[in-house]
Design a protein around this motif. Structure first.
Motif, mmCIF file in Angstrom:
data_model
loop_
_atom_site.group_PDB
_atom_site.id
_atom_site.type_symbol
_atom_site.label_atom_id
_atom_site.label_comp_id
_atom_site.label_asym_id
_atom_site.label_seq_id
_atom_site.Cartn_x
_atom_site.Cartn_y
_atom_site.Cartn_z
ATOM 1 N N GLU A 1 0.852 -1.185 0.000
ATOM 2 C CA GLU A 1 0.000 0.000 0.000
ATOM 3 C C GLU A 1 0.890 1.238 0.000
ATOM 4 O OE1 GLU A 1 -3.125 -0.269 2.948
ATOM 5 O OE2 GLU A 1 -3.204 1.924 3.116
ATOM 6 N N PHE A 2 0.807 2.062 -1.035
ATOM 7 C CA PHE A 2 1.560 3.314 -1.063
ATOM 8 C C PHE A 2 1.084 4.162 -2.227
ATOM 9 C CE2 PHE A 2 4.690 3.523 -4.597
ATOM 10 C CZ PHE A 2 4.405 2.310 -5.196
ATOM 11 N N ASP A 3 1.279 5.456 -2.092
ATOM 12 C CA ASP A 3 0.996 6.398 -3.171
ATOM 13 C C ASP A 3 2.349 6.844 -3.728
ATOM 14 O OD1 ASP A 3 0.552 8.559 -4.791
ATOM 15 O OD2 ASP A 3 -0.616 9.699 -3.318
ATOM 16 N N PRO A 4 2.639 6.532 -5.006
ATOM 17 C CA PRO A 4 3.953 6.881 -5.559
ATOM 18 C C PRO A 4 4.273 8.360 -5.392
ATOM 19 C CG PRO A 4 2.710 5.537 -7.121
ATOM 20 C CD PRO A 4 1.775 5.865 -5.995
ATOM 21 N N TYR A 5 3.257 9.187 -5.267
ATOM 22 C CA TYR A 5 3.503 10.624 -5.176
ATOM 23 C C TYR A 5 3.437 11.121 -3.739
ATOM 24 C CZ TYR A 5 3.601 9.971 -10.067
ATOM 25 O OH TYR A 5 3.955 9.484 -11.296
ATOM 26 N N ALA A 6 3.630 10.177 -2.795
ATOM 27 C CA ALA A 6 3.766 10.567 -1.386
ATOM 28 C C ALA A 6 5.088 10.087 -0.801
ATOM 29 C CB ALA A 6 2.611 9.988 -0.574
ATOM 30 N N VAL A 7 5.870 9.333 -1.590
ATOM 31 C CA VAL A 7 7.058 8.665 -1.064
ATOM 32 C C VAL A 7 8.247 9.623 -0.944
ATOM 33 C CG1 VAL A 7 8.720 6.818 -1.495
ATOM 34 C CG2 VAL A 7 6.297 6.475 -2.035
ATOM 35 N N ASP A 8 8.964 9.504 0.173
ATOM 36 C CA ASP A 8 10.248 10.195 0.343
ATOM 37 C C ASP A 8 11.373 9.160 0.318
ATOM 38 O OD1 ASP A 8 8.741 12.483 0.789
ATOM 39 O OD2 ASP A 8 8.890 12.324 2.976
ATOM 40 N N VAL A 9 12.487 9.512 -0.297
ATOM 41 C CA VAL A 9 13.659 8.635 -0.318
ATOM 42 C C VAL A 9 14.881 9.445 0.109
ATOM 43 C CG1 VAL A 9 15.168 7.163 -1.707
ATOM 44 C CG2 VAL A 9 12.707 7.235 -2.196
ATOM 45 N N THR B 1 25.986 1.901 3.825
ATOM 46 C CA THR B 1 25.065 2.729 3.052
ATOM 47 C C THR B 1 23.669 2.617 3.645
ATOM 48 O OG1 THR B 1 26.358 2.192 1.088
ATOM 49 C CG2 THR B 1 24.186 3.165 0.719
ATOM 50 N N HIS B 2 23.013 3.755 3.856
ATOM 51 C CA HIS B 2 21.680 3.755 4.432
ATOM 52 C C HIS B 2 20.697 4.365 3.448
ATOM 53 C CE1 HIS B 2 18.560 5.503 7.353
ATOM 54 N NE2 HIS B 2 18.391 4.201 7.360
ATOM 55 N N VAL B 3 19.684 3.562 3.086
ATOM 56 C CA VAL B 3 18.615 4.066 2.227
ATOM 57 C C VAL B 3 17.342 4.077 3.066
ATOM 58 C CG1 VAL B 3 17.246 3.665 0.145
ATOM 59 C CG2 VAL B 3 19.701 3.150 0.150
ATOM 60 N N LEU B 4 16.736 5.249 3.217
ATOM 61 C CA LEU B 4 15.516 5.394 4.005
ATOM 62 C C LEU B 4 14.354 5.649 3.052
ATOM 63 C CD1 LEU B 4 14.042 5.762 6.753
ATOM 64 C CD2 LEU B 4 14.580 8.207 6.563
ATOM 65 N N ILE B 5 13.350 4.784 3.132
ATOM 66 C CA ILE B 5 12.155 4.924 2.295
ATOM 67 C C ILE B 5 10.970 5.213 3.212
ATOM 68 C CG2 ILE B 5 10.599 3.755 0.681
ATOM 69 C CD1 ILE B 5 13.060 1.963 -0.064
ATOM 70 N N GLU B 6 10.381 6.404 3.067
ATOM 71 C CA GLU B 6 9.220 6.774 3.886
ATOM 72 C C GLU B 6 7.964 6.669 3.024
ATOM 73 O OE1 GLU B 6 10.283 10.239 6.686
ATOM 74 O OE2 GLU B 6 11.726 10.445 5.048
ATOM 75 N N LEU B 7 7.119 5.670 3.353
ATOM 76 C CA LEU B 7 5.945 5.411 2.513
ATOM 77 C C LEU B 7 4.749 6.284 2.881
ATOM 78 C CD1 LEU B 7 5.991 1.498 2.247
ATOM 79 C CD2 LEU B 7 6.740 3.153 0.540
#
Lengths: 383, 383
Positions: A315-323, A350-356
């Motif tokens: 569940e996610f909105d592609p236009y709400a995601v932060d990376v 390496t740290h990748v943060l994905i905020e859904l």
């Protein structure tokens, strides 16, 4: 700090002659008791190696006296003859230790599709039993290595008890249930059911979230043996925490030694609608070759992250995601944010943060980059 | 042999200045009629580029007058401003051709997350419309290239009609529904519903079975335009066969030009319980990095094939499977068969045959090997 650190365990690691190189290739870990409880989790790959087929039966009654492990050959897709080799190996351990072969777990690792020589294994078992020692843990950890460059061991102490561990694995790192070959020992007084609960809770959030190259092995097994030799019955939550800590340490050591890798990547997914969603999103990125190659090139190519997330059911909105990458937010609400050159991807960590922004669940997947050395190691010779 | 080979189409390909290199980067294909029917299939990636969001609406009424395509930027994850750029591009085409912007499809390809300059695109559209020609198909095919090394075109003739096509794509080759940017044109007299049926039947067995690197694009679109200019209503089955033949030719050209590849691998799965099973098995092998690296190293490592199959839900018995490579059966009934060194994997064309012995269904997946050049191309610069 290894499988012989807790009380009640002997181990050995010797060169049986399975590997053409003459390197150590056979390990034996024996539980001297008083308790001989055990739990194990196995690969969920439907193509299971012969030692997995054997060990799945041995573990059913929760009673295990010893575990024998060989490198230098996976004994997978070797047919009835291969199963007989596994059986003979367990019988040899049983005879040498005066225990039932049905209480002996067997693990193998190496090339799929090659027959192992039963005579070499049985002779190796005899040698190993003759040098068993309460200091043998480090030798055992070395004898299970394949393309590993260093042995992996860990130790966590509780209140009057401890948990030791060893692991091997550098390729085919993508678990379904368990992963790689891992042996954990404890002198805590815990029965098989308690071990099983703690082990499954621990592997779910450690080995199951390590996905170095997306390739699931046919031979993965994680085993936890309890001797009860400390005489201490641990608090269940504290015990699970300790098992988890040992598993996490070993998982991070596996990631750090993954074949050809130049980056250890932690993909942290937050704001997911469920933990399953967070794992699915993290794993989709971890398995995206274009993302992995970009990290190798120190390129914060966040478009490849979003393209990978778009293939999931989460569940996610592609236009709400932060990376964010290494602390710099390069994508905000599905649009470019900080410039790419603000990100420093030269450190190995390496740290990748994905905020859904879809809920409160979170998960972190550990992976590696896709490098020239990975291609070289996996194309230049069979493994 | 391109999109202007069938009657009723003009095309152009020009350098609009989107690419810093000055290479051609804008293509326009115009349907002069008398019919202006169209069908299209789009990426199933949930992260869709702005031109996909636009084109999904344009195609709804089956009426398309023109399609404009740019390379040099994907216009994906560029937010409302990016959508406005797509809209302005369609408006510019509409004004120049005196058609509704709502009958103009837009496709973009290139780096995700960079804004395109609307002024550059609109000026490019004006230039393109000024050089439209019935011989412009080859220029158009060149203008949609990104990391492609050669333009890809195809032509199949029917009974009084023909189908032409052009395609671009060298990375992110893993379709969900469609794949890459492909424009097909025909002078056959077919309505939009007939085009849709033929196009979906064709893409299902061609582009949908090309899986070069497991990475699904955000911008994929396959469009079929019909002018009816031949005046011939084709037999439906013959028309579908011809669309399929054009799609197959273009899919094979995409495979042959995949980034960094040194082998074109056809994974043929036979004896599956269902076609879905056959596709799942073939795709699991096509996406296994260890298998792909082994083929690069000319190593017939069939254990990695079986380990990949074991991760699927397909109906099969691991101990009934046969695997052959380039005509040599290296695994029979889950055990070693012919020796590995009997297999010659030096030719670029590689055939892997997987016999599941679970039924009568079959499917072939096209993929490529995992090479140093693939890693280099996808790590050395953003794309």
């Amino acid at each position: 700090m290894s499988v012989t650190s807790p009380l009640g365990f002997d181990a050995a690691g010797i060169a049986a002659g399975i590997k053409a190189s003459g390197a150590p290739d056979l390990a034996l870990v024996v539980n001297r008791g008083p308790r001989q409880a055990a739990a194990a989790v196995f690969t969920s790959n439907r193509a299971k190696a012969n030692p997995i087929l054997w060990s799945e039966k041995v573990i059913l009654d929760g009673q295990v006296a010893a575990i024998v492990l060989n490198s230098g050959g996976a004994n997978c897709f070797t047919g009835p003859r291969g199963f007989q080799v596994t059986h003979q190996t367990a019988e040899a351990v049983g005879e040498a230790l005066d225990v039932s072969a049905g209480d002996v777990l067997v693990c193998s690792t190496g090339l799929i599709g090659d027959q192992l020589d039963a005579d070499v294994l049985v002779a190796g078992v005899h040698t190993a039993t003759s040098v068993l020692s309460a200091d043998g843990g480090d030798d055992a950890a070395r004898a299970i290595m394949t393309t590993d460059s260093v042995p992996k061991t860990a130790l966590v102490s509780g209140d009057g008890w401890s948990i030791g561990g060893m692991a091997k694995g550098a390729g085919m790192l993508a678990p379904g249930l368990a992963t790689m070959l891992v042996v954990l020992t404890t002198d805590a007084d815990v029965d098989a059911a308690g071990l099983d609960t703690a082990l499954r809770a621990a592997t779910r959030v450690t080995f199951d979230r390590l996905d170095s190259d997306g390739c699931m092995s046919t031979n993965d097994q994680v085993t936890l043996l309890a001797s009860g030799a400390s005489g201490v019955v641990p608090d269940a939550a504290a015990f699970t925490d300790a098992v988890t800590a040992v598993c996490r340490s070993l998982a991070e050591q596996l990631q750090a030694d993954a074949e050809g890798a130049s980056h250890n990547i932690a993909i942290e997914v937050v704001g997911a609608a469920s933990e399953d969603d967070a794992v699915e999103v993290g794993r989709s990125v971890a398995r995206n070759n274009l993302f992995k190659a970009a990290i190798f090139g120190n390129d914060p190519n966040w478009g490849r992250v979003l393209a990978a997330i778009g293939t999931t059911e989460a569940e996610f909105d592609p236009y709400a995601v932060d990376v964010s990458m290494n602390g710099v937010r390069v994508c905000h609400a599905g649009e470019p944010d900080a410039p790419r050159d603000a990100v420093d991807l030269t450190p190995r960590a390496t740290h990748v943060l994905i905020e859904l922004h879809s809920g409160d669940a979170t998960a972190t997947i550990l992976t590696n980059d896709l490098t020239h050395d990975y291609v070289h190691e996996n194309s230049a010779y069979s493994s």
